[in-house]
Scaffold this motif. Structure first.
Motif, PDB file in Angstrom:
ATOM      1  N   ARG A  48       0.805  -1.227   0.000  1.00 19.44           N
ATOM      2  CA  ARG A  48       0.000   0.000   0.000  1.00 19.44           C
ATOM      3  C   ARG A  48       0.833   1.269   0.000  1.00 19.44           C
ATOM      4  N   ARG A  49       1.994   1.167  -0.523  1.00 17.47           N
ATOM      5  CA  ARG A  49       2.897   2.302  -0.756  1.00 17.47           C
ATOM      6  C   ARG A  49       3.971   1.839  -1.696  1.00 17.47           C
ATOM      7  N   LYS A  50       4.771   2.761  -2.201  1.00 14.84           N
ATOM      8  CA  LYS A  50       5.844   2.356  -3.091  1.00 14.84           C
ATOM      9  C   LYS A  50       6.972   1.708  -2.292  1.00 14.84           C
ATOM     10  N   LEU A  51       7.553   0.693  -2.882  1.00 15.80           N
ATOM     11  CA  LEU A  51       8.678  -0.012  -2.264  1.00 15.80           C
ATOM     12  C   LEU A  51       9.951   0.765  -2.595  1.00 15.80           C
ATOM     13  N   SER A  52      10.659   1.227  -1.567  1.00 18.58           N
ATOM     14  CA  SER A  52      11.831   2.082  -1.746  1.00 18.58           C
ATOM     15  C   SER A  52      13.113   1.259  -1.881  1.00 18.58           C
ATOM     16  N   VAL A  53      13.844   1.509  -2.969  1.00 15.33           N
ATOM     17  CA  VAL A  53      15.087   0.785  -3.252  1.00 15.33           C
ATOM     18  C   VAL A  53      16.214   1.786  -3.466  1.00 15.33           C
ATOM     19  N   VAL A  54      17.318   1.617  -2.750  1.00 14.56           N
ATOM     20  CA  VAL A  54      18.520   2.446  -2.926  1.00 14.56           C
ATOM     21  C   VAL A  54      19.626   1.561  -3.488  1.00 14.56           C
ATOM     22  N   GLY A  55      20.271   2.022  -4.566  1.00 17.24           N
ATOM     23  CA  GLY A  55      21.336   1.239  -5.187  1.00 17.24           C
ATOM     24  C   GLY A  55      22.615   2.036  -5.335  1.00 17.24           C
ATOM     25  N   ARG A  63      14.192   6.021   3.466  1.00 13.94           N
ATOM     26  CA  ARG A  63      13.430   4.975   4.136  1.00 13.94           C
ATOM     27  C   ARG A  63      13.418   3.710   3.282  1.00 13.94           C
ATOM     28  N   ALA A  64      14.609   3.296   2.942  1.00 18.88           N
ATOM     29  CA  ALA A  64      14.789   2.180   2.013  1.00 18.88           C
ATOM     30  C   ALA A  64      14.261   0.875   2.588  1.00 18.88           C
ATOM     31  N   ASP A  65      13.508   0.171   1.753  1.00 18.79           N
ATOM     32  CA  ASP A  65      13.123  -1.193   2.081  1.00 18.79           C
ATOM     33  C   ASP A  65      14.233  -2.163   1.696  1.00 18.79           C
ATOM     34  N   ALA A  66      15.008  -1.791   0.673  1.00 18.21           N
ATOM     35  CA  ALA A  66      16.091  -2.651   0.184  1.00 18.21           C
ATOM     36  C   ALA A  66      17.245  -1.799  -0.302  1.00 18.21           C
ATOM     37  N   VAL A  67      18.443  -2.303  -0.115  1.00 18.35           N
ATOM     38  CA  VAL A  67      19.665  -1.672  -0.618  1.00 18.35           C
ATOM     39  C   VAL A  67      20.341  -2.651  -1.566  1.00 18.35           C
ATOM     40  N   LEU A  68      20.573  -2.204  -2.787  1.00 23.54           N
ATOM     41  CA  LEU A  68      21.237  -3.037  -3.794  1.00 23.54           C
ATOM     42  C   LEU A  68      22.631  -2.489  -4.044  1.00 23.54           C
ATOM     43  N   VAL A  69      23.628  -3.332  -3.936  1.00 21.53           N
ATOM     44  CA  VAL A  69      25.016  -2.927  -4.143  1.00 21.53           C
ATOM     45  C   VAL A  69      25.656  -3.804  -5.205  1.00 21.53           C
ATOM     46  N   SER A  70      26.263  -3.175  -6.195  1.00 22.32           N
ATOM     47  CA  SER A  70      26.989  -3.896  -7.240  1.00 22.32           C
ATOM     48  C   SER A  70      28.480  -3.732  -7.011  1.00 22.32           C
ATOM     49  N   GLN A  71      29.212  -4.844  -7.131  1.00 18.57           N
ATOM     50  CA  GLN A  71      30.663  -4.829  -6.974  1.00 18.57           C
ATOM     51  C   GLN A  71      31.305  -5.590  -8.132  1.00 18.57           C
ATOM     52  N   ALA A  81      24.119   0.849  12.633  1.00 19.36           N
ATOM     53  CA  ALA A  81      23.355   2.096  12.513  1.00 19.36           C
ATOM     54  C   ALA A  81      21.863   1.922  12.719  1.00 19.36           C
ATOM     55  N   MET A  82      21.343   0.723  12.473  1.00 20.74           N
ATOM     56  CA  MET A  82      19.894   0.535  12.514  1.00 20.74           C
ATOM     57  C   MET A  82      19.513  -0.600  13.451  1.00 20.74           C
ATOM     58  N   PRO A  83      18.438  -0.418  14.212  1.00 19.83           N
ATOM     59  CA  PRO A  83      18.017  -1.439  15.185  1.00 19.83           C
ATOM     60  C   PRO A  83      17.439  -2.667  14.505  1.00 19.83           C
ATOM     61  N   VAL A  84      17.294  -3.720  15.289  1.00 23.70           N
ATOM     62  CA  VAL A  84      16.718  -4.964  14.796  1.00 23.70           C
ATOM     63  C   VAL A  84      15.325  -4.697  14.224  1.00 23.70           C
ATOM     64  N   GLY A  85      15.078  -5.219  13.025  1.00 25.13           N
ATOM     65  CA  GLY A  85      13.785  -5.049  12.401  1.00 25.13           C
ATOM     66  C   GLY A  85      13.650  -3.797  11.564  1.00 25.13           C
ATOM     67  N   ARG A  86      14.605  -2.881  11.666  1.00 28.11           N
ATOM     68  CA  ARG A  86      14.540  -1.628  10.902  1.00 28.11           C
ATOM     69  C   ARG A  86      15.537  -1.604   9.753  1.00 28.11           C
ATOM     70  N   ARG A  87      16.408  -2.582   9.706  1.00 28.17           N
ATOM     71  CA  ARG A  87      17.424  -2.627   8.652  1.00 28.17           C
ATOM     72  C   ARG A  87      16.790  -3.000   7.321  1.00 28.17           C
ATOM     73  N   PRO A  88      17.171  -2.318   6.249  1.00 26.81           N
ATOM     74  CA  PRO A  88      16.654  -2.705   4.931  1.00 26.81           C
ATOM     75  C   PRO A  88      17.231  -4.046   4.478  1.00 26.81           C
ATOM     76  N   LEU A  89      16.566  -4.648   3.535  1.00 19.66           N
ATOM     77  CA  LEU A  89      17.069  -5.867   2.914  1.00 19.66           C
ATOM     78  C   LEU A  89      18.389  -5.530   2.216  1.00 19.66           C
ATOM     79  N   LEU A  90      19.428  -6.301   2.458  1.00 14.70           N
ATOM     80  CA  LEU A  90      20.740  -6.048   1.859  1.00 14.70           C
ATOM     81  C   LEU A  90      21.007  -7.057   0.763  1.00 14.70           C
ATOM     82  N   VAL A  91      21.179  -6.551  -0.456  1.00 19.34           N
ATOM     83  CA  VAL A  91      21.381  -7.407  -1.623  1.00 19.34           C
ATOM     84  C   VAL A  91      22.632  -6.943  -2.358  1.00 19.34           C
TER      85      VAL A  91
END
Length: 268
Positions: free
Chosen positions: A120-127, A182-190, A212-222
């Motif tokens: 019910r909102r946009k899923l926020s992704v930071v890459g 307010r990222a739901d997921a963080v995508l990192v390319s290496q 930096a972020m408490p349990v349950g508040r960390r974005p998905l790390l990919v």
């Protein structure tokens, strides 16, 4: 290039016996001949001694007989070699362990519908590409609307909010951007892998997010890149690793699976 042909331990076509083993050996000129082709560079100028060193190295790798089929100088003091020959090693396919896709592959329309209906909102992704890595081809292929190989990137998905930070982003900058967006997921390319830079950077990133972020508040790390081992996710402290050939659709489907349809608390 050599291919693998299914064989029994004695060299005949494999039968699935009581042991459950599925034995294969390389295929080159004829079925089950064990022929392989390898290439490498030695830090020596090109001459007869260098060619002899290449053959000796191939022998120590288990290639016997080893046939040197190509040798070319690669700048001052370096030579590139291609060696062809036979190995006696066998592979038991039943003992091979890989990371299989454990979620359905969805279309862009299905991804959008699920996010809109359930999140019910946009899923926020930071890459980003972190550290000194300046190669954005990987992150751009996944995020940019132009995508890769005819498949549109995540910017095309109307229910995804994409923030592409580009290259050479420091870990603190990435953490702050994830917080602001307010990222739901963080995508990192290496892509840069010298001295295992991709592994060091990934461990630094995962540790920074946990601090930096408490349990349950960390974005998905990919993370993704051509030299990652997809089975190392837990070891590197991330939720998922994608290897070479990954498509935007696979990433989008995973994000929806992990964050929307199969939402579970992740141990930080």
């Amino acid at each position: 290039m050599s291919e693998c042909t299914e064989r029994s331990e004695g060299g005949m076509p494999s039968q699935h016996g009581m042991t459950g083993k599925r034995i294969v050996r390389p295929y080159g000129d004829t079925t089950g001949d064990g022929m392989v082709q390898v290439s490498f560079t030695l830090p020596v100028p090109h001459d007869k001694r260098a060619e002899g060193a290449a053959v000796q190295l191939a022998n120590k790798m288990g290639i016997d007989p080893a046939l040197l089929v190509h040798a070319k100088p690669m700048g001052e003091g370096f030579t590139f070699f291609v060696v062809y020959g036979r190995v006696n090693h066998l592979v038991d396919l039943s003992a091979v362990r890989v990371v299989e896709r454990d979620y359905p592959l969805l279309s862009a329309r299905e991804v959008n519908a699920l996010v809109k209906r359930q999140l019910r909102r946009k899923l926020s992704v930071v890459g980003a590409c972190i550290g000194t890595d300046a190669h954005t081809v990987g992150i751009d292929a996944i995020l940019n609307v132009k995508g890769v190989a005819g498949e549109k990137g995540l910017e095309y998905y109307r229910e995804l909010k994409i923030t592409n930070l580009g290259a050479q982003v420091s870990v603190p900058e990435l953490v702050e951007a994830a917080r602001v967006e307010r990222a739901d997921a963080v995508l990192v390319s290496q892509v840069v892998t010298q001295r295992d830079a991709h592994l060091h950077n990934t461990r630094e990133m995962s540790a920074a997010f946990r601090e930096a972020m408490p349990v349950g508040r960390r974005p998905l790390l990919v993370v993704g890149g051509p030299r990652f081992d997809e089975s190392q996710a837990a070891e590197l402290g991330v939720d998922r690793i994608f290897g070479r050939g990954t498509t935007p659709g696979e990433v989008a489907s995973y994000l929806v699976h992990a964050l929307v349809t199969n939402k579970k608390a992740r141990v930080a």
